[in-house]
Motif scaffolding. Sequence first.
Motif, PDB file in Angstrom:
ATOM      1  N   MET A  39      46.883  47.949  24.905  1.00 14.66           N
ATOM      2  CA  MET A  39      46.338  49.253  24.535  1.00 14.66           C
ATOM      3  C   MET A  39      44.951  49.449  25.127  1.00 14.66           C
ATOM      4  O   MET A  39      44.593  50.550  25.567  1.00 14.66           O
ATOM      5  N   ALA A  40      44.151  48.381  25.136  1.00 10.78           N
ATOM      6  CA  ALA A  40      42.793  48.480  25.690  1.00 10.78           C
ATOM      7  C   ALA A  40      42.839  48.759  27.195  1.00 10.78           C
ATOM      8  O   ALA A  40      42.064  49.569  27.721  1.00 10.78           O
ATOM      9  N   ILE A  41      43.760  48.089  27.893  1.00 12.01           N
ATOM     10  CA  ILE A  41      43.882  48.294  29.345  1.00 12.01           C
ATOM     11  C   ILE A  41      44.353  49.715  29.641  1.00 12.01           C
ATOM     12  O   ILE A  41      43.800  50.400  30.521  1.00 12.01           O
ATOM     13  N   ILE A  42      45.363  50.179  28.915  1.00 12.69           N
ATOM     14  CA  ILE A  42      45.885  51.536  29.133  1.00 12.69           C
ATOM     15  C   ILE A  42      44.794  52.574  28.856  1.00 12.69           C
ATOM     16  O   ILE A  42      44.618  53.528  29.621  1.00 12.69           O
ATOM     17  N   ALA A  43      44.043  52.374  27.763  1.00 10.78           N
ATOM     18  CA  ALA A  43      42.996  53.331  27.399  1.00 10.78           C
ATOM     19  C   ALA A  43      41.897  53.404  28.452  1.00 10.78           C
ATOM     20  O   ALA A  43      41.298  54.459  28.674  1.00 10.78           O
ATOM     21  N   ALA A  91      49.265  41.229  34.588  1.00 12.25           N
ATOM     22  CA  ALA A  91      49.448  39.885  35.133  1.00 12.25           C
ATOM     23  C   ALA A  91      48.149  39.087  35.069  1.00 12.25           C
ATOM     24  O   ALA A  91      48.172  37.871  34.819  1.00 12.25           O
ATOM     25  N   GLU A  92      47.041  39.744  35.312  1.00 12.93           N
ATOM     26  CA  GLU A  92      45.744  39.075  35.211  1.00 12.93           C
ATOM     27  C   GLU A  92      45.418  38.737  33.767  1.00 12.93           C
ATOM     28  O   GLU A  92      44.862  37.670  33.463  1.00 12.93           O
ATOM     29  N   ALA A  93      45.770  39.649  32.848  1.00 17.24           N
ATOM     30  CA  ALA A  93      45.383  39.487  31.440  1.00 17.24           C
ATOM     31  C   ALA A  93      46.127  38.364  30.737  1.00 17.24           C
ATOM     32  O   ALA A  93      45.688  37.903  29.681  1.00 17.24           O
ATOM     33  N   VAL A  94      47.293  37.922  31.264  1.00 20.88           N
ATOM     34  CA  VAL A  94      48.020  36.832  30.610  1.00 20.88           C
ATOM     35  C   VAL A  94      47.565  35.465  31.118  1.00 20.88           C
ATOM     36  O   VAL A  94      48.009  34.436  30.592  1.00 20.88           O
ATOM     37  N   ARG A  95      46.700  35.447  32.083  1.00 16.97           N
ATOM     38  CA  ARG A  95      46.218  34.161  32.592  1.00 16.97           C
ATOM     39  C   ARG A  95      45.271  33.517  31.575  1.00 16.97           C
ATOM     40  O   ARG A  95      44.610  34.188  30.786  1.00 16.97           O
ATOM     41  N   SER A  96      45.217  32.217  31.650  1.00 14.19           N
ATOM     42  CA  SER A  96      44.495  31.451  30.636  1.00 14.19           C
ATOM     43  C   SER A  96      43.009  31.797  30.595  1.00 14.19           C
ATOM     44  O   SER A  96      42.403  31.822  29.524  1.00 14.19           O
ATOM     45  N   ARG A  97      42.433  32.083  31.740  1.00 15.85           N
ATOM     46  CA  ARG A  97      41.001  32.370  31.768  1.00 15.85           C
ATOM     47  C   ARG A  97      40.678  33.639  30.993  1.00 15.85           C
ATOM     48  O   ARG A  97      39.748  33.667  30.173  1.00 15.85           O
ATOM     49  N   LEU A 143      38.273  44.148  34.495  1.00 18.52           N
ATOM     50  CA  LEU A 143      39.663  43.992  34.929  1.00 18.52           C
ATOM     51  C   LEU A 143      40.158  45.242  35.652  1.00 18.52           C
ATOM     52  O   LEU A 143      40.744  45.168  36.741  1.00 18.52           O
ATOM     53  N   VAL A 144      39.913  46.397  35.047  1.00 18.59           N
ATOM     54  CA  VAL A 144      40.345  47.666  35.646  1.00 18.59           C
ATOM     55  C   VAL A 144      39.606  47.925  36.955  1.00 18.59           C
ATOM     56  O   VAL A 144      40.209  48.331  37.961  1.00 18.59           O
ATOM     57  N   GLU A 145      38.297  47.701  36.973  1.00 21.37           N
ATOM     58  CA  GLU A 145      37.520  47.917  38.194  1.00 21.37           C
ATOM     59  C   GLU A 145      38.050  47.057  39.335  1.00 21.37           C
ATOM     60  O   GLU A 145      38.153  47.510  40.478  1.00 21.37           O
TER      61      GLU A 145
END
Length: 562
Positions: free
Chosen positions: A31-35, A77-83, A118-120
């Motif tokens: 939700m945060a990414i979509i927003a 895909a980036e957001a599910v990475r461990s970092r 992330l979005v940028e």
Amino acid sequence: MNLTEEASELPIPIHTVSLLPPSTPSEDIQMAIIAALRPHISNKMPMRLLAFNYAGSLVQLIGRDEMFRLILQRAYAEAVRSRFQAEWAEAGQVASATKTVAAWMSERRRKATLVSELVEHHTRYAILSHAWIRDTPGDVVYTDWAARARNPRGWRKIAKFCEVAARRHGVALAWMDTVCIDKSSSSELDEAIRSMYKWYRGAYVCIAYLAETRALRDMDRDAWFTRGWTLQELLAPHDIRFYNMDWEDLLVRRGTDPPPEPAAVVSMIEEKIGWATTITSDELALCRRGEVEKIPISRRLQLAARREVTREEDAAYSVMGLLGVDISVAYGEGAARASFRLLRELLSSKKHVLDIFNHDYRRPSGNTLVPFAIQDYLYRSTAFDFSGVDAGSSLDHWQPLEPIVLTHLGVRVPLLLFPSLRASSDADLNQPYSPKGDFSGSVTLYQYQKSYNLLDKRLYADNEPLSPATSIHEGDYAPLIVTFGLLNFSVEKGDIVLPYQGFSVPLDCGPISPGDVHPSDSIKILKAVTAAVLQLRSTNKKNRVSVGELKKHGIQLTTLYL
């Protein structure tokens, strides 16, 4: 969060059909990414982009909806990475432990920052600046996209641009004006032209393709430096890289042995830009920092006056972004009308506007302070310019007595009128003349190669006006009497504050009688190379005079329509 990993590590292929990757982040992250992503794409991204993989192949032309789906996949895909997961969890630990409002607000800010970064990162795009191919069939345009293979030369430019963007700059999105604008849609064309400066400014990198350049030594002779639209494309980006006709980076390509240091190459490129455009390294630095407003308005217009356009209206449309104004696009209105609307918008929307009148007054453009063509800014006075960290114009330090408005009668502008008498010889200039009051000075009109004495008391014998026909000096083509209308002054507590260096326009007002307000239709703007620069002096060494004592010194305060 560090998002500088190699592009080759990013796994999401462009042609993935499903909306979500096999593994998706938690619902709150989604939700945060979509927003964050929706408004970013709607407000900061071009309406259409070229999308490709990180090798620069499999090129597609996509709109904003497809753009959203593609970038969302990559962000997920980036957001599910461990970092990312670790940093997201860390942001919430303090709030969970303390359960205070301050900790909760800190958590929100940190998570918002993570999502914003992330979005940028995944919305980065390259943008192309180029001169269009003038031969037939020319560049591939939007309506020819499906048949692009039939135009090998045009398609090669697109393919090489995408390859350079992906392999050398690590992006998988790009924009170029030929194929990313549907010019058959007037509304889309209007939006694109109004937004173009913002798009170039927001690009991760601008790739300037110099199709006539092979080596750095030839760079300044490329036609790219003569085109109207490429001016803003040079100045808007925060990072611009120049590529030669073979798509080699001029910053990297070496033509000497041993090769120069990168800083030396940058200096050489800036020197070449200066030779081609007169743009200084200080001006380039201001633009890279996003401080183009510090370059005087008339200087930005002067740079535009040196450029060539195919559609005459583009002389005005192509500088909207550089001037920070916005007008509707109306091809067919002609260059004069487009320039008029541009300058009218400047006068109505900018706080500091006096520099707009800093142009060439030689052209027969009518009895008006506003020129008919941007080319009239080719010659302007540099007397009021600052440079370096103090860049700008000294004219911006003067707030007009009242709003300056462009009307059907001309520009309504407050002026201080300084009647002046022509000096007949060098002897007159070398010997102090007698002014009417405490203020004196001189100004040269280079159009006539004549100098004038301000407020000469012979103009005010017994407070009677001196007729232009009065034979004090031998008459010739230069006017005997010129009234200089001073623009850069202000009023403080009933006093007129005067500059030591005045910005004025030369006027023919006829007989001079202090205190009389002349009707505007009887006043003529005299031809001059630039606005006149007054060098003012006062016997009491003060730069102010009360409004009530203006007549005593032979000065007149009035408002005219010019």
